[in-house]
Each structure stands twice: as structure tokens, then as C-alpha cells.
Design an enzyme around this catalytic site. Structure first.
Site, PDB file in Angstrom:
ATOM      1  N   ASP A  33       8.289 -43.683 -52.573  1.00  0.00           N
ATOM      2  CA  ASP A  33       6.547 -43.626 -52.997  1.00  0.00           C
ATOM      3  C   ASP A  33       6.456 -43.073 -54.259  1.00  0.00           C
ATOM      4  O   ASP A  33       5.652 -43.549 -54.991  1.00  0.00           O
ATOM      5  CB  ASP A  33       6.062 -42.640 -51.805  1.00  0.00           C
ATOM      6  N   GLY A 119       8.529 -28.421 -40.252  1.00  0.00           N
ATOM      7  CA  GLY A 119       9.881 -28.267 -40.825  1.00  0.00           C
ATOM      8  C   GLY A 119      10.770 -29.505 -40.207  1.00  0.00           C
ATOM      9  O   GLY A 119      11.921 -29.501 -40.555  1.00  0.00           O
ATOM     10  N   SER A 125       2.426 -30.934 -42.791  1.00  0.00           N
ATOM     11  CA  SER A 125       1.730 -30.488 -43.697  1.00  0.00           C
ATOM     12  C   SER A 125       0.481 -31.686 -44.065  1.00  0.00           C
ATOM     13  O   SER A 125      -0.669 -31.295 -44.334  1.00  0.00           O
ATOM     14  CB  SER A 125       2.203 -30.127 -45.093  1.00  0.00           C
ATOM     15  N   GLU A 157      -1.638 -30.905 -52.044  1.00  0.00           N
ATOM     16  CA  GLU A 157      -0.157 -30.869 -51.755  1.00  0.00           C
ATOM     17  C   GLU A 157       0.396 -30.571 -53.153  1.00  0.00           C
ATOM     18  O   GLU A 157       1.248 -29.616 -53.544  1.00  0.00           O
ATOM     19  CB  GLU A 157       0.415 -31.585 -51.067  1.00  0.00           C
ATOM     20  N   ASP A 169       3.334 -39.637 -46.998  1.00  0.00           N
ATOM     21  CA  ASP A 169       2.852 -38.934 -45.569  1.00  0.00           C
ATOM     22  C   ASP A 169       1.171 -38.859 -45.397  1.00  0.00           C
ATOM     23  O   ASP A 169       0.613 -39.250 -44.359  1.00  0.00           O
ATOM     24  CB  ASP A 169       3.446 -37.709 -45.675  1.00  0.00           C
TER      25      ASP A 169
HETATM   26  C1  GLA Z   1       8.486 -36.174 -48.187  1.00  0.00           C
HETATM   27  C2  GLA Z   1       7.411 -36.599 -49.055  1.00  0.00           C
HETATM   28  C3  GLA Z   1       7.039 -37.987 -49.424  1.00  0.00           C
HETATM   29  C4  GLA Z   1       8.285 -39.032 -49.478  1.00  0.00           C
HETATM   30  C5  GLA Z   1       9.265 -38.596 -48.460  1.00  0.00           C
HETATM   31  C6  GLA Z   1      10.688 -39.171 -48.668  1.00  0.00           C
HETATM   32  O1  GLA Z   1       8.122 -36.503 -46.724  1.00  0.00           O
HETATM   33  O2  GLA Z   1       6.037 -35.948 -48.731  1.00  0.00           O
HETATM   34  O3  GLA Z   1       5.839 -38.169 -50.410  1.00  0.00           O
HETATM   35  O4  GLA Z   1       8.613 -38.890 -50.841  1.00  0.00           O
HETATM   36  O5  GLA Z   1       9.685 -37.121 -48.564  1.00  0.00           O
HETATM   37  O6  GLA Z   1      10.569 -40.659 -48.823  1.00  0.00           O
END
Ligand code: GLA
Length: 379
Positions: A33, A119, A125, A157, A169
Site C-alpha cells: 500500500d 497486537g 488501531s 495514525e 487497514d
Molecule cells: C500494516 C499497515 C498497512 C500495511 C500493512 C502491510 O497493517 O498499517 O498500511 O502496510 O501493515 O501490508
């Protein structure tokens, strides 16, 4: 709803409404991403519920059923990056991001109750952030809509909580729909829903939470992201997404040896997303299996975000007859997803648990997931 009662107990009044925002698992497309690439997450049934009430005195009061600590009382006018360092940074960061973007927002009383484990690589989050973003969108009549709210949650974030994550996410929590995976193009935040119903094909998607707590704030994630950005700059590209698969040999002549595996992962992972989407569109859900396993190898060997527990879970699952398995989310612990025929799911789960016992690891948490709805108002 028990969040209403808890809200009344904590804040002494009724909430204006209740909002929900889910966690996610990413089927494929990891660490793509922030390289402007592709991903394919689903929302999971594990959800953050938020009972909220608008306040017009500029106070932001936050309380969580998890841990049940004291109410965090903040002044919206004083919110600034770095000012809050506990869990409250995620929700407070969203209020700050909205205000910083010029939206006229004030205070609120917020009570959270979440079933998204923290976690575990399941985006607890992002669920917190999106719940606040959706509640504020309604309480303050902002009319922003899911993708814009997801971007603001990501900004919270990045800039407020100090975690340099991409947008996957938050997009998953905000934009996913029941029964579908979200085919996300992180460049410009374009997305489409791809039907994904493993149950209808006699398949099950299992989550193995290894209970090795991951933490994206500890610098390793930021270092990987910086490495990707450095590689793109050396290659004269806006982002690694712009490097075609047949450009890897040429890239190898330009890049320092330590950056090449990162690039190889990103390029191959983007291709795996495209391949996975084609299979899903053709109804070949089982064809995802080998793609998951290939992605795990790439995350373990090239991107190096796996750990002994996640490797063992993936190998034990496939050895016991799963169609495929891989670490999901940012890595450094967290969860593994396993695609398995329903009638083998129990045996595969037992094999993973036994392998953990044999290795002296903590007993993992196993649960099946199906694509759930994204963030919304529920009461
Ligand atoms: C975490 C980050 C995302 C993405 C993933 C890996 O979840 O929050 O933005 O980069 O790692 O794909």
C-alpha cells in the site's frame, strides 16, 4: 446494547448513537500500500463498537472497556502530534486530523468496546480510528464518506500517533462490504468489491493469532518503508508500483544488494494480487491457496517480516493439508491466515496447535472468519 449502558455508567447520560468499525485480514497484497500498489483485504466480524455523544464545550473524553482505565480528558484545541501517547492517540488523532483539515469539529464523549485483539495484526488501531471518523462524520454533519474518512484516519495514525502506515487497514475498515474482498489500488485510493465466499465453495478461512504481539511503531516498519522509497528514487520511479515484473533484472544493476529483495517482494506481491483477483472473479477460490503460500515465502525470505511462530503456523497448516497459508498484516508476529477445506479445518487447527506445543510456544488462538461489513452506524 451493553455499550449504551456502559456509556451511561461512565458519562452519566445517553449516547447520541453507536458506530461500529471492524478489524481486517488481508488476503493478499502485503507491504504494497505505501508503494502505491494493490491489496485485497476483507473486514472481519471482530469489531470496535463506539457509543458517542457530541459535546459543545471542546472537551474530548475517551473511555475504553478494554482495561477499563480512567477517562482520558483532553481539550480539542490542545490536540497536537505527540501530545497523546497511549491508546487514546488513535481516536484523538482522528479528531485532530479532522480539525487540521479544516473541518469544524468540537468535542465528544466516546466509549469504546472492541473484540478486535490488539497486537495481532488485525488492525485494532484502524478499527478505533474508523469508528471515530464515522461517528464524527455523523455527529458533526461532515458528509465525507468512507474513502475520505479512511484517508483522515490514516493521517491520524501517521502524523498524530507517529506510525507511518499505508492506507490499507483504514480503507478495509471503512469500505469493505459483507461477502466481498476489497480490491484496493492505493494510488488514488481506488477500489472495487470482489465477491469472496469461501463457505459457498466448502472452504474455510482460519486466522491463527500466534499471540506474538507485533508493534509497527518500533521502527522496523518505518525502515522497510524508507527502503522502498529509496529504491523507487534510485530507479527514477514515483513508487515501486511503477516497476513492471520484467524490470527486476535492470533494477538489480542499479540497486544496492540490501534493497533488491524488498523490491522483488513488492513487484511479485502486486502480481499476486492481480492473479488472486482473476481467480476470485472466475469463482476459483481454492486457487488462492498456492498464492498465499508463495506470499508467505516472499514475506519471510525477501521482506523478512516473518518470525519463527508465524513460519511454524504456515508450514504446519500446509503440511496438515491446508490449501495455503501466510502471515497477514504488517508482520513481526501477529496472525497467519489459512485457507482450508471445511472438513479438514479441525485437523489443520489441531496440527498447528500441536506444533506450537511441541516447539514450546504459547497456545495460538484459532478462529474462522468470513468477510464482514465495513464501518457504519448501528444505533
Ligand atoms: C500494516 C499497515 C498497512 C500495511 C500493512 C502491510 O497493517 O498499517 O498500511 O502496510 O501493515 O501490508
Amino acid at each position: 446494547m451493553h455499550v449504551n449502558e456502559a456509556f451511561r455508567r461512565v458519562f452519566g447520560a445517553d449516547p447520541d448513537g453507536v458506530w461500529a468499525a471492524p478489524g481486517r485480514v488481508n488476503l493478499i497484497g502485503e507491504h504494497t500500500d505505501y508503494n502505491d500498489g494493490f491489496a485485497l483485504p476483507i473486514a472481519i466480524p471482530q469489531t470496535t463498537l463506539l457509543a458517542a455523544r457530541r459535546r459543545d464545550d471542546g472537551r474530548l473524553r475517551l473511555h475504553s472497556a478494554q482495561g477499563d482505565g480512567p477517562v482520558v480528558d483532553l481539550a480539542v484545541a490542545d490536540l497536537a502530534p505527540g501530545a497523546v501517547t497511549t491508546w487514546a492517540a488513535y481516536p484523538a488523532g482522528v479528531v485532530w486530523a479532522l480539525a487540521d483539515a479544516g473541518h469544524r469539529v468540537g468535542g465528544a464523549d466516546l466509549h469504546f468496546d472492541s473484540t478486535v485483539p490488539t497486537g495481532a495484526g488485525l488492525s485494532s488501531s484502524a478499527a478505533l480510528e474508523c469508528a471515530v471518523a464515522f461517528a464524527y462524520d455523523d455527529l458533526y454533519g461532515l458528509g465525507l464518506g468512507p474513502p475520505a474518512l479512511a484517508r483522515l484516519a490514516q493521517r491520524a495514525e501517521n502524523a498524530f500517533a507517529g506510525v507511518p502506515c499505508g492506507v490499507m487497514d483504514q480503507m478495509a475498515s471503512a469500505c469493505c462490504t459483507e461477502g466481498a474482498a476489497l480490491h484496493l489500488d492505493s494510488r488514488g485510493t481506488v477500489y472495487e468489491q470482489v465477491p469472496f465466499a469461501p463457505g459457498a465453495r466448502g472452504l474455510s478461512l482460519l486466522v491463527v493469532d500466534t499471540r506474538v504481539k507485533h508493534d509497527l511503531g518500533d521502527g522496523a516498519y518505518a525502515a522497510l518503508r524508507a527502503g522502498c522509497e529509496q529504491a523507487a528514487a534510485l530507479l527514477g520511479l514515483a513508487a515501486l508500483r511503477d516497476l513492471p515484473a520484467d524490470g527486476l533484472d535492470a533494477a538489480a544493476r542499479v540497486l544496492p544488494a540490501r534493497l533488491l529483495p524488498l523490491v522483488r517482494h513488492v513487484v511479485s506481491e502486486n502480481a499476486r494480487v492481480t492473479e488472486a483477483v482473476a481467480h476470485l472473479r472466475a469463482g476459483r477460490v481454492e486457487a488462492l491457496g498456492p498464492i498465499l503460500t508463495a506470499a508467505h515465502a516472499s514475506l519471510r525470505d525477501d521482506y523478512r517480516v516473518s518470525c519463527a511462530e508465524t513460519d511454524l503456523a504456515a508450514v504446519a497448516a500446509v503440511d496438515a493439508g491446508a490449501l495455503g497459508a501466510r502471515i497477514t498484516g504488517g508482520g513481526f508476529g501477529g496472525s497467519v491466515i489459512v485457507l482450508v477445506e471445511e472438513d479438514r479445518a479441525r485437523a489443520v487447527g489441531a496440527a498447528v496447535t500441536a506444533a506450537f506445543g511441541g516447539a514450546g510456544y504459547r497456545t495460538p488462538h484459532l478462529f474462522p472468519v468470513a468477510p464482514a461489513a465495513g464501518a457504519r452506524r448501528v444505533a
